[in-house]
Design a protein around this motif. Structure first.
Motif, PDB file in Angstrom:
ATOM      1  N   GLY A   1     -60.055  30.269  19.900  1.00  0.00           N
ATOM      2  CA  GLY A   1     -58.885  30.421  20.758  1.00  0.00           C
ATOM      3  C   GLY A   1     -57.701  30.969  19.983  1.00  0.00           C
ATOM      4  O   GLY A   1     -57.842  31.472  18.861  1.00  0.00           O
ATOM      5  N   PRO A   2     -56.513  30.865  20.560  1.00  0.00           N
ATOM      6  CA  PRO A   2     -55.339  31.437  19.899  1.00  0.00           C
ATOM      7  C   PRO A   2     -55.009  30.722  18.598  1.00  0.00           C
ATOM      8  O   PRO A   2     -55.205  29.507  18.479  1.00  0.00           O
ATOM      9  N   PRO A   3     -54.529  31.470  17.612  1.00  0.00           N
ATOM     10  CA  PRO A   3     -54.075  30.851  16.369  1.00  0.00           C
ATOM     11  C   PRO A   3     -52.668  30.303  16.547  1.00  0.00           C
ATOM     12  O   PRO A   3     -52.043  30.494  17.594  1.00  0.00           O
ATOM     13  N   ASP A   4     -52.167  29.627  15.539  1.00  0.00           N
ATOM     14  CA  ASP A   4     -50.784  29.147  15.580  1.00  0.00           C
ATOM     15  C   ASP A   4     -50.109  29.409  14.238  1.00  0.00           C
ATOM     16  O   ASP A   4     -50.196  28.612  13.310  1.00  0.00           O
ATOM     17  N   THR A   5     -49.462  30.564  14.154  1.00  0.00           N
ATOM     18  CA  THR A   5     -48.773  30.924  12.917  1.00  0.00           C
ATOM     19  C   THR A   5     -47.607  29.999  12.619  1.00  0.00           C
ATOM     20  O   THR A   5     -47.231  29.835  11.460  1.00  0.00           O
TER      21      THR A   5
ATOM     22  N   ALA B   1     -48.827  27.238  10.510  1.00  0.00           N
ATOM     23  CA  ALA B   1     -49.048  27.713   9.141  1.00  0.00           C
ATOM     24  C   ALA B   1     -47.728  27.777   8.375  1.00  0.00           C
ATOM     25  O   ALA B   1     -47.670  27.400   7.195  1.00  0.00           O
ATOM     26  N   ALA B   2     -46.670  28.248   9.020  1.00  0.00           N
ATOM     27  CA  ALA B   2     -45.371  28.348   8.347  1.00  0.00           C
ATOM     28  C   ALA B   2     -44.824  26.969   7.990  1.00  0.00           C
ATOM     29  O   ALA B   2     -44.284  26.766   6.891  1.00  0.00           O
ATOM     30  N   VAL B   3     -44.964  26.004   8.893  1.00  0.00           N
ATOM     31  CA  VAL B   3     -44.530  24.635   8.605  1.00  0.00           C
ATOM     32  C   VAL B   3     -45.322  24.072   7.428  1.00  0.00           C
ATOM     33  O   VAL B   3     -44.754  23.450   6.515  1.00  0.00           O
TER      34      VAL B   3
ATOM     35  N   GLY C   1     -41.739  43.828  12.333  1.00  0.00           N
ATOM     36  CA  GLY C   1     -40.318  44.084  12.571  1.00  0.00           C
ATOM     37  C   GLY C   1     -39.463  42.842  12.456  1.00  0.00           C
ATOM     38  O   GLY C   1     -38.483  42.699  13.200  1.00  0.00           O
ATOM     39  N   GLY C   2     -39.827  41.950  11.553  1.00  0.00           N
ATOM     40  CA  GLY C   2     -39.063  40.716  11.385  1.00  0.00           C
ATOM     41  C   GLY C   2     -39.409  39.632  12.385  1.00  0.00           C
ATOM     42  O   GLY C   2     -38.757  38.589  12.418  1.00  0.00           O
ATOM     43  N   ARG C   3     -40.457  39.845  13.183  1.00  0.00           N
ATOM     44  CA  ARG C   3     -40.866  38.892  14.208  1.00  0.00           C
ATOM     45  C   ARG C   3     -42.222  38.292  13.817  1.00  0.00           C
ATOM     46  O   ARG C   3     -43.198  39.019  13.653  1.00  0.00           O
ATOM     47  N   LEU C   4     -42.286  36.972  13.692  1.00  0.00           N
ATOM     48  CA  LEU C   4     -43.561  36.315  13.417  1.00  0.00           C
ATOM     49  C   LEU C   4     -44.296  36.123  14.740  1.00  0.00           C
ATOM     50  O   LEU C   4     -43.882  35.324  15.590  1.00  0.00           O
ATOM     51  N   LEU C   5     -45.386  36.845  14.905  1.00  0.00           N
ATOM     52  CA  LEU C   5     -46.165  36.794  16.141  1.00  0.00           C
ATOM     53  C   LEU C   5     -47.335  35.831  15.999  1.00  0.00           C
ATOM     54  O   LEU C   5     -47.568  35.248  14.948  1.00  0.00           O
ATOM     55  N   ASN C   6     -48.066  35.656  17.093  1.00  0.00           N
ATOM     56  CA  ASN C   6     -49.275  34.825  17.146  1.00  0.00           C
ATOM     57  C   ASN C   6     -48.992  33.346  16.900  1.00  0.00           C
ATOM     58  O   ASN C   6     -49.827  32.629  16.351  1.00  0.00           O
ATOM     59  N   GLY C   7     -47.826  32.905  17.336  1.00  0.00           N
ATOM     60  CA  GLY C   7     -47.558  31.480  17.412  1.00  0.00           C
ATOM     61  C   GLY C   7     -47.958  30.965  18.782  1.00  0.00           C
ATOM     62  O   GLY C   7     -47.943  31.717  19.761  1.00  0.00           O
TER      63      GLY C   7
ATOM     64  N   LEU D   1     -42.139  32.528  18.119  1.00  0.00           N
ATOM     65  CA  LEU D   1     -41.547  31.222  18.388  1.00  0.00           C
ATOM     66  C   LEU D   1     -40.367  31.018  17.451  1.00  0.00           C
ATOM     67  O   LEU D   1     -40.450  31.320  16.264  1.00  0.00           O
ATOM     68  N   VAL D   2     -39.282  30.460  17.965  1.00  0.00           N
ATOM     69  CA  VAL D   2     -38.084  30.363  17.137  1.00  0.00           C
ATOM     70  C   VAL D   2     -38.316  29.467  15.928  1.00  0.00           C
ATOM     71  O   VAL D   2     -37.803  29.742  14.831  1.00  0.00           O
ATOM     72  N   TRP D   3     -39.115  28.408  16.071  1.00  0.00           N
ATOM     73  CA  TRP D   3     -39.361  27.548  14.906  1.00  0.00           C
ATOM     74  C   TRP D   3     -40.329  28.208  13.929  1.00  0.00           C
ATOM     75  O   TRP D   3     -40.249  27.962  12.732  1.00  0.00           O
ATOM     76  N   GLY D   4     -41.228  29.062  14.424  1.00  0.00           N
ATOM     77  CA  GLY D   4     -42.080  29.815  13.521  1.00  0.00           C
ATOM     78  C   GLY D   4     -41.263  30.750  12.652  1.00  0.00           C
ATOM     79  O   GLY D   4     -41.453  30.826  11.426  1.00  0.00           O
TER      80      GLY D   4
END
Length: 357
Positions: free
Chosen positions: A268-272, A275-277, A314-320, A334-337
């Motif tokens: 299913g979908p990942p959660d970047t 990973a950042a946390v 482009g400075g946007r963390l995607l796939n959260g 996601l803003v917290w990502g």
């Protein structure tokens, strides 16, 4: 730690995107998550539980640029979080710690943080040994949830170290099999429990074990407390050994750099964002004395570099993933990502002291 040029470049890229996000969200609004293709943000008026991360991003930008206008924007955003001080929710840590932690030189921010800490301490349930999840977002209030740990432990530590330790220890005893004495796989962590006088503590159905951010939030809170000896002294056993055991089990060589949003759905979908946390938690562990510090620094850097190379656009963390179960924002920015990726990169680039955040 020597600054990493790739981390400096990615950090600057994220901060440049903050201005775009601010314009897209609109004045007085808080960004929550953005469409992966268009960058269009879903926003809230009060910030919900994630408002502090937007304020934190603004403070990171203000510290980086030194511009008076950026500082004013960050200060104004943080001031808008004041309505959460007396809200009945343990997510006040996510909101009011991360919204203030990067601006301790600001008198207004210090006063807001002090008020928030005092309100959290006053709301601690002494019999249950924790600050309850609360009723601010609806549903039963006597819950213990791992997302009520990060920031909350740090806030409580400033006014009541024993209460901070109790809040963390209650969650550890509930959420970890064998209270952490056993080898605990990430998918075995139970992220939420409810309490009733008649039945005691019972496992909640949602969020279910296997939720990506459960282990990430818990590891972050545990890493935080290790930098606050006045709190760690109240914890039983060896909290650093526990943190290292969990870090090795959840973020060791065999663990994915980016976890699935739901461990029961590995395809299913990942959660970047998880990973950042996790990367920030590992960086915090790497700042502690001990033979494994270099190991955690390398693991954290590996996660962050993977996020930059494969998921930053482009400075946007995607796939959260906001909520896989409900199908909400499953491959989004996601803003917290963004915040935790920026914070981790700031740590690698020497632009932030992660021990204080």
């Amino acid at each position: 730690m020597r600054p990493d040029p790739w981390a400096e470049r990615a950090f600057a890229e994220i901060l440049a995107q903050v201005a775009v996000t601010a314009a897209e969200a609109g004045e007085g609004r808080f960004p929550l998550y953005a469409e992966p293709d268009t960058g269009r943000w879903t926003t809230t008026g009060r910030g919900s539980w994630a408002g502090g991360f937007w304020a934190g991003l603004l403070w990171l930008r203000a510290r980086h640029t030194g511009a008076a206008a950026d500082r004013a924007a960050a200060s104004a955003c943080t001031a808008r979080l004041a309505g959460w001080v007396d809200a009945d929710t343990s997510t006040r840590g996510l909101i009011l710690w991360y919204g203030t932690a990067l601006a301790v030189e600001d008198a207004g921010v210090r006063e807001l943080r002090a008020r928030a800490a005092g309100a959290c301490l006053a709301a601690v349930d002494g019999e249950l040994g924790l600050l309850p999840w609360g009723s601010a977002f609806g549903g039963p209030r006597l819950l213990a949830r791992v997302d009520g740990l990060p920031g909350t432990v740090s806030l409580l530590a400033t006014v009541g170290p024993a209460a901070a330790a109790s809040h963390l220890q209650r969650h550890l005893s509930l959420c970890l099999p064998g209270s952490g004495t056993e080898v605990c796989r990430a998918r075995d962590l139970v992220p939420a429990w409810s309490y009733a006088a008649e039945t005691g503590w019972r496992e909640c159905a949602e969020p279910a074990p296997g939720w990506s951010r459960g282990p990430a939030w818990l590891l972050l809170a545990l890493a935080d407390v290790l930098h606050r000896p006045v709190v760690a002294a109240w914890l039983p056993g060896d909290p650093q050994a526990l943190a290292e055991r969990l870090a090795d089990a959840w973020a060791g060589p065999g663990a994915p750099l980016v976890p699935p949003a739901d461990a029961a759905r590995p395809d299913g979908p990942p959660d970047t964002s998880a990973a950042a946390v996790t990367a920030v938690a590992l960086l915090k562990l790497s700042l502690l004395p001990g033979p494994r510090a270099a190991v955690y620094a390398r693991r954290a850097a590996g996660i962050l570099e993977h996020l930059v190379d494969h998921h930053l656009s482009g400075g946007r963390l995607l796939n959260g993933c906001y909520d896989a179960e409900k199908g909400i924002a499953v491959r989004h920015q996601l803003v917290w990502g963004d915040f935790f990726l920026a914070l981790g990169l700031a740590g690698l680039a020497g632009a932030a002291d992660l021990r204080a955040v």
